[in-house]
Design a protein around this motif. Structure first.
Motif, short mmCIF file in Angstrom:
data_model
loop_
_atom_site.label_atom_id
_atom_site.label_comp_id
_atom_site.label_asym_id
_atom_site.label_seq_id
_atom_site.Cartn_x
_atom_site.Cartn_y
_atom_site.Cartn_z
N LYS A 359 0.56 -1.24 -0.11
CA LYS A 359 0.10 0.07 -0.08
C LYS A 359 0.68 1.70 0.57
O LYS A 359 1.57 1.26 1.01
CB LYS A 359 -0.78 0.22 1.66
N GLN A 360 0.47 2.03 -1.12
CA GLN A 360 1.30 3.04 -0.97
C GLN A 360 0.48 4.49 -1.59
O GLN A 360 -0.63 4.11 -1.78
CB GLN A 360 2.43 3.24 -1.75
N SER A 361 0.88 5.89 -1.32
CA SER A 361 0.12 7.32 -1.59
C SER A 361 0.09 7.77 -2.77
O SER A 361 2.12 7.30 -2.89
CB SER A 361 -0.28 7.69 -0.70
N ALA A 383 -3.92 13.12 -1.89
CA ALA A 383 -3.49 11.94 -1.29
C ALA A 383 -4.38 10.33 -1.70
O ALA A 383 -5.10 10.76 -1.33
CB ALA A 383 -2.37 11.23 0.41
N GLN A 384 -3.92 9.69 -2.90
CA GLN A 384 -4.40 8.65 -3.02
C GLN A 384 -3.58 7.01 -2.58
O GLN A 384 -2.81 7.47 -2.88
CB GLN A 384 -5.05 8.80 -4.38
N SER A 385 -4.85 6.32 -2.00
CA SER A 385 -4.14 5.18 -1.61
C SER A 385 -4.08 4.03 -3.20
O SER A 385 -5.48 4.19 -3.47
CB SER A 385 -4.69 4.09 -0.42
N ILE A 386 -3.47 3.65 -3.25
CA ILE A 386 -2.77 2.14 -4.40
C ILE A 386 -2.29 1.21 -3.69
O ILE A 386 -1.39 1.18 -2.88
CB ILE A 386 -1.97 3.02 -5.23
N LEU A 387 -3.16 -0.18 -4.20
CA LEU A 387 -2.39 -1.38 -3.86
C LEU A 387 -1.96 -2.14 -5.19
O LEU A 387 -2.40 -2.49 -5.75
CB LEU A 387 -3.27 -2.08 -3.36
N ASP A 416 -7.37 2.73 -4.88
CA ASP A 416 -8.74 2.27 -4.32
C ASP A 416 -9.18 3.20 -3.76
O ASP A 416 -9.33 4.12 -2.86
CB ASP A 416 -7.05 1.91 -2.57
N THR A 418 -12.81 4.94 -2.85
CA THR A 418 -13.74 4.85 -1.30
C THR A 418 -15.01 5.23 -2.27
O THR A 418 -15.47 4.14 -1.57
CB THR A 418 -13.21 6.29 -0.79
#
Length: 652
Positions: A359-361, A383-387, A416, A418
């Motif tokens: 997981k990183q932003s 900031a957007q979370s990506i997997l 990711d 929401t």
């Protein structure tokens, strides 16, 4: 020629007229005889038996023409040509046994009230490929018309060309001496579909006469009328047709054969541009004796070079075997062996699960409203979370990058998001797939796979749901067709589209000579490969479409994939946007994801533009009217204490 007995065709036939076959039912009649549905007793299968009229069976010219049709069909084996099973003779007539096509003729389809342009063009391509194959085998049909084209319902409605009774053989084909029936300056065929030169001299008409007939069939299919004399272009007779069809039909119907398409292959190449998802055709090439000798010599040289390379590889592998085992090369080779089974790029990417995820932003710009949410990935204050799983990813110069990793050829990323509620969706990005660096490890591994094609570098745009459900738009590199793959539970499939654009070389200044390539130059520059702009959209009615390019260059890649109004349920849950990389260095830029909610009760327009203004006006106007009147009345009561004015009057 003997006259035809008008009652001979309708006369009842004995079921056991032909040994080995049982006639079941009369299904068609013509000038030369009749066609029966029959059963081949030895195999129990249904066939079609064509009987020559008993009166014509006494005429040597008609007997020869009947035998000619058998020879033409025997020379052809193509899915869009009716195949021959047997031929023979009874006491009173001759017969042909052919495959039974259970379906209507093209004439019935043309007369149908419903008209599907893409369906018509797809079947027209099937007809053209059959004639292309026949010409490659030295056979010219010379009697193409809707009645001689059958639609096989059991095979999905594909077109099959039949009735080669007037076919001619090219001069270099062997049957020409046996079946040279047409005399000079004699017209043969159906007048409305005959080329001008065929009406004057059928014997000397070449393959371009069939191209004229194909043009007449296409014009009649598009407009419902046969072109006669000076005719209007199809788009004027039927508004809404693609104007590119005008040029195709006009070129087919040129009076001079030299002005028409030089071959059916050239006609197919133009038609394929108008049919999304059509597979490119292949011309059957007849090699000359010299070409066959050259091909044999090339094969021997190639085999010798490969054998020498194999020996070199064996020697090198013996010396480096210990190093391979110590560095884990054996394990990687076994994993590559498992991947020899052909898999689609989308399936290979989706095999990676997100259980072992990172997981990183990433920088992003998020815009939200009650019925709209958009996300731009790669730049912005949010900031957007990506997997990610498989190969590691990074952001470089506003681009999502999958760098090469020798021990992991596959990588996958899920954005990711929401809030994914909505029934209108758009995912855009610019994709680039580059071949991995030619390290010594890779070169040695490639040499060991001389007889196995190397995997194409692939980058994919994904919409992923639950339980491995997905839709993938795959870019396999320059010169390879784009692919649309989907696996939505019981629904799965693949469509091929147009090729990715090739890089353009820098223009040469006027008067300057083109630079010649220097084979000794170690770093010779090649045209730069630009990323390809791709887009996936789903509207409120569940029509999933794919596009390439932007602005005026935006083009549809495939036919729409109709998922229906409940399309979100087919993913199991609202889909996540994502990207995948396989056997390549992948760069993805310009990532934009938009999800909207269609207005209640409005499913006719995918993006209802008139509704937002009234909603905004009401939302702003009502509070203004509710607040201003309530605050305006209070001041007057506060001013009432100033009534001592009369007292001032008393002071006077």
């Amino acid at each position: 020629m003997s006259s035809i007995d008008p009652t001979a065709i309708s006369r009842t036939r004995s079921p056991d007229l032909i040994s080995g076959y049982r006639l079941e039912k009369l299904v068609g009649t013509g000038g030369m005889g009749e066609v029966h549905k029959a059963t081949q007793l030895s195999l129990g299968r249904t066939v079609a038996v064509k009987l020559l009229n008993a009166e014509l069976a006494k005429d040597p010219s008609f007997i020869a023409r009947f035998q000619k049709e058998a020879a033409a069909l025997a020379a052809l084996s193509h899915p869009n040509v009716v195949s021959i099973v047997d031929k023979g003779k009874t006491d009173v007539t001759y017969y042909l046994v052919m495959e039974f096509v259970d379906g209507p003729s093209l004439r019935e389809l043309i007369r149908a009230p419903q008209f599907d342009v893409f369906g018509a063009l797809r079947r027209m391509l099937e007809i053209c490929r059959a004639i292309e194959y026949a010409h490659g085998r030295g056979v010219i049909h010379r009697d193409l018309k809707p009645e001689n084209i059958l639609l096989d319902q059991q095979a999905g409605g594909i077109a099959k060309v039949s009735d080669f009774g007037l076919a001619s053989f090219l001069e270099d084909a062997s049957p020409s001496s046996r079946y040279a029936l047409t005399s000079t300056h004699v017209s043969m065929g159906t007048l409305s579909y005959m080329a001008p030169e065929q009406r004057v001299d059928a014997k000397n008409a070449d393959a371009r006469a069939d191209i004229f007939s194909l043009g007449v069939i296409l014009y009649e299919w598009l407009t419902g009328e046969v072109p006669m004399g000076t005719f209007d272009p199809p788009s004027q007779r039927k508004p809404g047709l693609d104007r590119r069809l005008d040029a195709i039909v006009t070129r087919c119907l040129k009076p001079d054969p030299d002005d028409r398409y030089p071959s059916v292959t050239a006609l197919i190449a133009d038609l394929e541009l108008l049919v999304p998802g059509s597979l490119p055709s292949m011309l059957p090439v007849k090699l000359t004796r010299v070409q066959r000798i050259k091909a044999g010599v090339s094969k021997v040289v190639r085999f010798t070079a490969q054998a020498a390379a194999v020996l070199m590889v064996l020697a090198a592998s013996f010396v480096l075997g210990t190093a391979f085992y110590l560095s884990g090369e054996r394990e990687r080779r076994e994993r590559n062996d498992e991947r020899k089974t052909p898999r689609s790029p989308g399936a290979a990417i989706m095999e990676l699960t997100l259980k072992e995820k990172t997981k990183q932003s990433a920088p992003s710009d998020v815009q939200t409203s009650p019925a709209h949410r958009s996300l731009t990935l790669g730049e912005g204050p949010d900031a957007q979370s990506i997997l990610s799983t498989g190969r590691a990813v990074s952001f470089e110069d506003k681009s999502l990058v999958f760098p090469w990793q020798d021990d992991e050829p596959v990588g996958r990323v899920r954005v990711d998001v929401t809030n994914r509620d909505g029934d209108i969706l758009s995912l855009k990005a610019r994709l680039l797939a580059e071949a991995p660096p030619p390290t010594w490890d890779r070169r040695l591994g490639d040499m060991m796979k001389l007889y196995q094609p190397l995997p194409s570098p692939s980058v994919a745009m994904l919409l992923t749901g639950t339980s491995g459900r997905y839709v993938a738009l795959v870019h396999n590199g320059v010169g390879e067709p784009l692919r649309l793959e989907w696996d939505l539970g019981e629904r799965r499939g693949t469509m091929l589209g147009m090729e990715a654009p090739k890089p353009k070389a820098d223009p040469v200044a006027p008067g300057a000579e083109s630079p010649k390539a220097d084979p000794t130059a170690p770093d010779a520059e090649s045209p730069k490969v630009e990323p390809v702009a791709l887009e996936l959209t789903v509207d409120a009615e569940g029509r999933l479409e794919a596009f390439m390019g932007t602005g005026k260059a935006r083009r549809v890649l495939f036919e729409p994939l109709v998922l229906g109004t409940g399309w979100v349920e087919q993913f199991g849950d609202a889909p996540f946007p994502g990207f995948g990389c396989l056997d390549a260095i992948c760069r993805i830029s310009g990532i934009t994801y938009v999800v909207k909610q269609s207005p209640p009760g409005g499913t006719t327009a995918p993006v209802p533009t008139p509704l937002p203004p009234p909603v905004k006006t009401v939302a702003v106007a009502v509070p203004a009217k509710a607040v201003v009147p309530k605050k305006a009345p209070p001041p007057p009561p506060k001013k009432q204490p100033a009534r001592p004015a009369p007292k001032n009057g008393k002071r006077r």
